[in-house]
Every structure is written in C-alpha cells, then in structure tokens.
Design a protein around this motif. Sequence first.
Motif, PDB file in Angstrom:
ATOM      1  N   GLY A  68       3.674 -29.472  11.343  1.00  0.00           N
ATOM      2  CA  GLY A  68       2.277 -29.092  11.525  1.00  0.00           C
ATOM      3  C   GLY A  68       2.134 -27.851  12.387  1.00  0.00           C
ATOM      4  O   GLY A  68       1.318 -26.969  12.104  1.00  0.00           O
ATOM      5  N   THR A  69       2.955 -27.750  13.438  1.00  0.00           N
ATOM      6  CA  THR A  69       2.939 -26.566  14.295  1.00  0.00           C
ATOM      7  C   THR A  69       3.367 -25.330  13.515  1.00  0.00           C
ATOM      8  O   THR A  69       2.786 -24.247  13.667  1.00  0.00           O
ATOM      9  N   ALA A  70       4.369 -25.494  12.666  1.00  0.00           N
ATOM     10  CA  ALA A  70       4.836 -24.361  11.860  1.00  0.00           C
ATOM     11  C   ALA A  70       3.769 -23.914  10.867  1.00  0.00           C
ATOM     12  O   ALA A  70       3.560 -22.709  10.653  1.00  0.00           O
ATOM     13  N   TYR A  71       3.070 -24.862  10.255  1.00  0.00           N
ATOM     14  CA  TYR A  71       1.987 -24.500   9.336  1.00  0.00           C
ATOM     15  C   TYR A  71       0.862 -23.774  10.085  1.00  0.00           C
ATOM     16  O   TYR A  71       0.286 -22.805   9.573  1.00  0.00           O
ATOM     17  N   ALA A  72       0.544 -24.243  11.280  1.00  0.00           N
ATOM     18  CA  ALA A  72      -0.492 -23.575  12.069  1.00  0.00           C
ATOM     19  C   ALA A  72      -0.086 -22.143  12.391  1.00  0.00           C
ATOM     20  O   ALA A  72      -0.912 -21.221  12.395  1.00  0.00           O
ATOM     21  N   GLY A  73       1.209 -21.934  12.668  1.00  0.00           N
ATOM     22  CA  GLY A  73       1.695 -20.586  12.919  1.00  0.00           C
ATOM     23  C   GLY A  73       1.573 -19.695  11.696  1.00  0.00           C
ATOM     24  O   GLY A  73       1.230 -18.507  11.798  1.00  0.00           O
ATOM     25  N   PHE A  74       1.849 -20.246  10.525  1.00  0.00           N
ATOM     26  CA  PHE A  74       1.686 -19.503   9.272  1.00  0.00           C
ATOM     27  C   PHE A  74       0.236 -19.068   9.102  1.00  0.00           C
ATOM     28  O   PHE A  74      -0.052 -17.911   8.755  1.00  0.00           O
ATOM     29  N   VAL A  75      -0.697 -19.976   9.357  1.00  0.00           N
ATOM     30  CA  VAL A  75      -2.116 -19.657   9.231  1.00  0.00           C
ATOM     31  C   VAL A  75      -2.512 -18.558  10.210  1.00  0.00           C
ATOM     32  O   VAL A  75      -3.215 -17.598   9.843  1.00  0.00           O
ATOM     33  N   SER A  76      -2.061 -18.646  11.439  1.00  0.00           N
ATOM     34  CA  SER A  76      -2.433 -17.638  12.437  1.00  0.00           C
ATOM     35  C   SER A  76      -1.828 -16.280  12.109  1.00  0.00           C
ATOM     36  O   SER A  76      -2.393 -15.239  12.475  1.00  0.00           O
ATOM     37  N   THR A  77      -0.701 -16.256  11.416  1.00  0.00           N
ATOM     38  CA  THR A  77      -0.065 -14.990  11.028  1.00  0.00           C
ATOM     39  C   THR A  77      -0.816 -14.300   9.898  1.00  0.00           C
ATOM     40  O   THR A  77      -1.050 -13.085   9.934  1.00  0.00           O
ATOM     41  N   TYR A  78      -1.210 -15.060   8.879  1.00  0.00           N
ATOM     42  CA  TYR A  78      -1.743 -14.445   7.667  1.00  0.00           C
ATOM     43  C   TYR A  78      -3.268 -14.465   7.561  1.00  0.00           C
ATOM     44  O   TYR A  78      -3.834 -13.700   6.773  1.00  0.00           O
ATOM     45  N   LEU A  79      -3.946 -15.300   8.337  1.00  0.00           N
ATOM     46  CA  LEU A  79      -5.402 -15.340   8.241  1.00  0.00           C
ATOM     47  C   LEU A  79      -6.055 -14.014   8.635  1.00  0.00           C
ATOM     48  O   LEU A  79      -7.026 -13.594   7.981  1.00  0.00           O
ATOM     49  N   PRO A  80      -5.578 -13.289   9.677  1.00  0.00           N
ATOM     50  CA  PRO A  80      -6.200 -11.986   9.984  1.00  0.00           C
ATOM     51  C   PRO A  80      -6.106 -10.996   8.823  1.00  0.00           C
ATOM     52  O   PRO A  80      -7.004 -10.163   8.624  1.00  0.00           O
ATOM     53  N   ILE A  81      -5.024 -11.072   8.045  1.00  0.00           N
ATOM     54  CA  ILE A  81      -4.883 -10.182   6.888  1.00  0.00           C
ATOM     55  C   ILE A  81      -5.923 -10.536   5.830  1.00  0.00           C
ATOM     56  O   ILE A  81      -6.617  -9.659   5.292  1.00  0.00           O
ATOM     57  N   LEU A  82      -6.057 -11.815   5.535  1.00  0.00           N
ATOM     58  CA  LEU A  82      -7.053 -12.241   4.556  1.00  0.00           C
ATOM     59  C   LEU A  82      -8.456 -11.891   5.026  1.00  0.00           C
ATOM     60  O   LEU A  82      -9.286 -11.423   4.237  1.00  0.00           O
ATOM     61  N   ALA A  83      -8.727 -12.071   6.307  1.00  0.00           N
ATOM     62  CA  ALA A  83     -10.051 -11.746   6.842  1.00  0.00           C
ATOM     63  C   ALA A  83     -10.368 -10.271   6.655  1.00  0.00           C
ATOM     64  O   ALA A  83     -11.499  -9.898   6.320  1.00  0.00           O
ATOM     65  N   GLU A  84      -9.390  -9.407   6.856  1.00  0.00           N
ATOM     66  CA  GLU A  84      -9.596  -7.963   6.683  1.00  0.00           C
ATOM     67  C   GLU A  84      -9.882  -7.618   5.229  1.00  0.00           C
ATOM     68  O   GLU A  84     -10.756  -6.796   4.924  1.00  0.00           O
ATOM     69  N   LEU A  85      -9.159  -8.256   4.296  1.00  0.00           N
ATOM     70  CA  LEU A  85      -9.390  -7.984   2.877  1.00  0.00           C
ATOM     71  C   LEU A  85     -10.734  -8.552   2.412  1.00  0.00           C
ATOM     72  O   LEU A  85     -11.372  -7.981   1.527  1.00  0.00           O
ATOM     73  N   ARG A  86     -11.147  -9.648   2.997  1.00  0.00           N
ATOM     74  CA  ARG A  86     -12.472 -10.196   2.671  1.00  0.00           C
ATOM     75  C   ARG A  86     -13.584  -9.295   3.207  1.00  0.00           C
ATOM     76  O   ARG A  86     -14.650  -9.181   2.607  1.00  0.00           O
ATOM     77  N   ARG A  87     -13.336  -8.677   4.338  1.00  0.00           N
ATOM     78  CA  ARG A  87     -14.375  -7.895   5.030  1.00  0.00           C
ATOM     79  C   ARG A  87     -14.823  -6.696   4.203  1.00  0.00           C
ATOM     80  O   ARG A  87     -16.010  -6.365   4.161  1.00  0.00           O
ATOM     81  N   ASP A  88     -13.885  -6.037   3.535  1.00  0.00           N
ATOM     82  CA  ASP A  88     -14.220  -4.835   2.770  1.00  0.00           C
ATOM     83  C   ASP A  88     -13.692  -4.989   1.349  1.00  0.00           C
ATOM     84  O   ASP A  88     -12.507  -4.803   1.088  1.00  0.00           O
ATOM     85  N   ARG A  89     -14.572  -5.328   0.437  1.00  0.00           N
ATOM     86  CA  ARG A  89     -14.164  -5.571  -0.950  1.00  0.00           C
ATOM     87  C   ARG A  89     -13.784  -4.282  -1.682  1.00  0.00           C
ATOM     88  O   ARG A  89     -13.222  -4.329  -2.773  1.00  0.00           O
ATOM     89  N   GLN A  90     -14.108  -3.130  -1.137  1.00  0.00           N
ATOM     90  CA  GLN A  90     -13.796  -1.861  -1.785  1.00  0.00           C
ATOM     91  C   GLN A  90     -12.409  -1.336  -1.407  1.00  0.00           C
ATOM     92  O   GLN A  90     -11.970  -0.306  -1.897  1.00  0.00           O
ATOM     93  N   VAL A  91     -11.740  -2.042  -0.548  1.00  0.00           N
ATOM     94  CA  VAL A  91     -10.423  -1.590  -0.099  1.00  0.00           C
ATOM     95  C   VAL A  91      -9.344  -2.289  -0.914  1.00  0.00           C
ATOM     96  O   VAL A  91      -9.370  -3.507  -1.083  1.00  0.00           O
ATOM     97  N   GLU A  92      -8.425  -1.513  -1.447  1.00  0.00           N
ATOM     98  CA  GLU A  92      -7.281  -2.075  -2.164  1.00  0.00           C
ATOM     99  C   GLU A  92      -6.014  -1.730  -1.393  1.00  0.00           C
ATOM    100  O   GLU A  92      -5.834  -0.611  -0.914  1.00  0.00           O
ATOM    101  N   VAL A  93      -5.136  -2.670  -1.301  1.00  0.00           N
ATOM    102  CA  VAL A  93      -3.893  -2.473  -0.560  1.00  0.00           C
ATOM    103  C   VAL A  93      -2.977  -1.543  -1.326  1.00  0.00           C
ATOM    104  O   VAL A  93      -2.913  -1.558  -2.559  1.00  0.00           O
ATOM    105  N   ASP A  94      -2.269  -0.691  -0.605  1.00  0.00           N
ATOM    106  CA  ASP A  94      -1.250   0.160  -1.209  1.00  0.00           C
ATOM    107  C   ASP A  94      -0.261  -0.706  -1.984  1.00  0.00           C
ATOM    108  O   ASP A  94       0.156  -1.767  -1.507  1.00  0.00           O
TER     109      ASP A  94
END
Length: 331
Positions: free
Chosen positions: A214-240
């Motif tokens: 469970g701790t490892a899964y929480a770490g995975f979420v904390s690592t990748y959630l900021p990336i998803l939040a950034e992509l959600r924030r601006d729908r006009q941005v496409e990743v290189d």
Amino acid sequence: MRKLSAPPVQVISVIQPIHSRLEDFRQQRRVQAGSLIISVFGDAVLPRGGRIWLGSLIRLLEPLELNERLIRTSVFRLAKEEWLRTETVGRRADYVLTNSGRRRFEEASRHIYAAHAPLWDRRWRLILAVGDFDPKERERLRRALFWQGFGVLGADCFVHPSADLTAAFDALVAEGLSDLLDRLMPLLAADSRSGLSANDADLVRRAWNLDELGTAYAGFVSTYLPILAELRRDRQVEVDPEDAFLLRTLLIHDYRRLLLRDPELPDVLLTADWPGQKARLLCKELYRRLALASERHLDKFLTLADGSAPASDPAYAERFPLDDPLNSMVL
C-alpha cells in the motif's frame, strides 16, 4: 462566411513534472536495465510484432542515459534466460520474443492493462502441502506461489481468491518444481461460514501483509499524479513524442513492478481507500493521454534490422478499456 480553424495544439518539449520524473530516473546510481527492457518489449515491441533491431532499442533507451554497452549486456542476458532470441539479417540482428517470452508477456499484459480488478465468485482457491518438504523445498514453493499472488495460512496452506489452479500448477512446472506436485493438493473452498466464524477480511489480514505494498502504491500515485494534473490543466498542450514514449515506459515499468508483488485481490476484499485502486486509474488515464504522441515516436524510431518499421497491431489500441467500475473515483 469564413470558417474559423481550431487553434493549433501547442507542443511543449519540457513539461516540468515530466522533466522531473525523467531526471529522477537518470540520476539513479543503479538501473535494472534488463527489467526495463522487459517492460519496453511488453509495452512497445510486442504490439509491433515482438521483434526489434538492437540498434533501434539502443536509440530508444539512450535518452534515459542507458549506455550502449549496458543495453547490449542486458539483452544478451535476456537471451540466455530464453526471453529473447536473435535472428540475423545481413550484418545486423533482430531480437525476437521467444514463444515462452511471448506467453509471459501476454499473461502480464492481462493484468497490467485490465479495465478493473477481477470479479469474485466468493470461493477461495487453496493449495495444501500434504507431503513432507525440507526447508529448501518449502521456501522455493513459497516464493513461486508468492509471485503468483498466493497468500500463506500457516506452513501448509496457500490461498488465493481467484487463481486458476490448473494454471498455477503449470506455472510451478515451468519454474522447475514439478517434483513437488505430488505433495500438493489443489482445492476450491465454498463459503459455509456461520455468524460466529471469522470473515473474509480476517483471512486477508492473516494471509497477506498489504501495508508495504500500500505504501508503494501511494508512492506511485504521488510520483505520477502531478504529471496527470498538469496535462489535465491545459488541454491544448501535447507532450513531445520522445518525452511521451520515455514517460510511458517508466509509467508501465513502475506499475508492472508493483503488480509483480500484488495478489490482485478483488475490490470487495480491499478497504475503500486502498491506494492500488487510485494507482490503477491513474496509470490508465495517464497512459491513454500519452499514447498518441508516444506511438508517433515509435513509428519513427522502432525499426527492424532490414530497415523497415513494423506497424502496430490495432488490437492493442484497446488497452485500458474505458469501462471501469472505479471511474467515479476522484484522483
């Protein structure tokens, strides 16, 4: 009347949370390159025929600062372990998934890209050790069944809510443990509890220690959630495209390593706040957002020894289906 065109999609090569994750990986002192290459084969190479020119694999992974020598050594080891084999084409060679390697990848894919955790028929699968085992044999058996997701009740009972017992025994044979089978009894246990007996939650707590996972899964979420939040924030941005491929590789690699330790219990046997559920939804949404850009990168750089670029099988486009009973969960 002049028709207005849609605003162009803005391609930004550096999105800070993505840059941070890639840099964190590059700064690691030790990288298990073989494990990462397995993730690349399962996620990117298998959908394109299961083969790749070694030079192409090196080109794909060099941006993660895996040098050519490390990649060559790791691929050689995977060939010795019968995950891969070589096919020479002139002065070049393709690395191709063996039949056993393909089966292992396809089995793993059913877990990684599933829409949701398996449903449960409320019956427990048991494997009982009914013969005598020396300590070394018992440990080999315990480890082999652990990697299949079985929990342990005492010294002689292994338990799982949904495993295919025939497949479990086949896997033991593949692990070189066929000499133990005549001392093992597979059973399917129906629920006949009374109001005073222990319940399923009691069994789960006894058979599995889920705190570390469970701790490892929480770490995975904390690592990748900021990336998803950034992509959600601006729908006009496409990743290189290259960044999309590299991030997709790390996303699946990290998620796959968690699933290797996860017994994949049905949701009804887990607490409502189990972080593995959030990790699954996060991986699913982020993967789908990276898919198009990362596939463009693979179209350009995944090639065979003869110089051709294999097309992706359309069947793999259905990875992480939209149907998911957890879709209402807020990330």
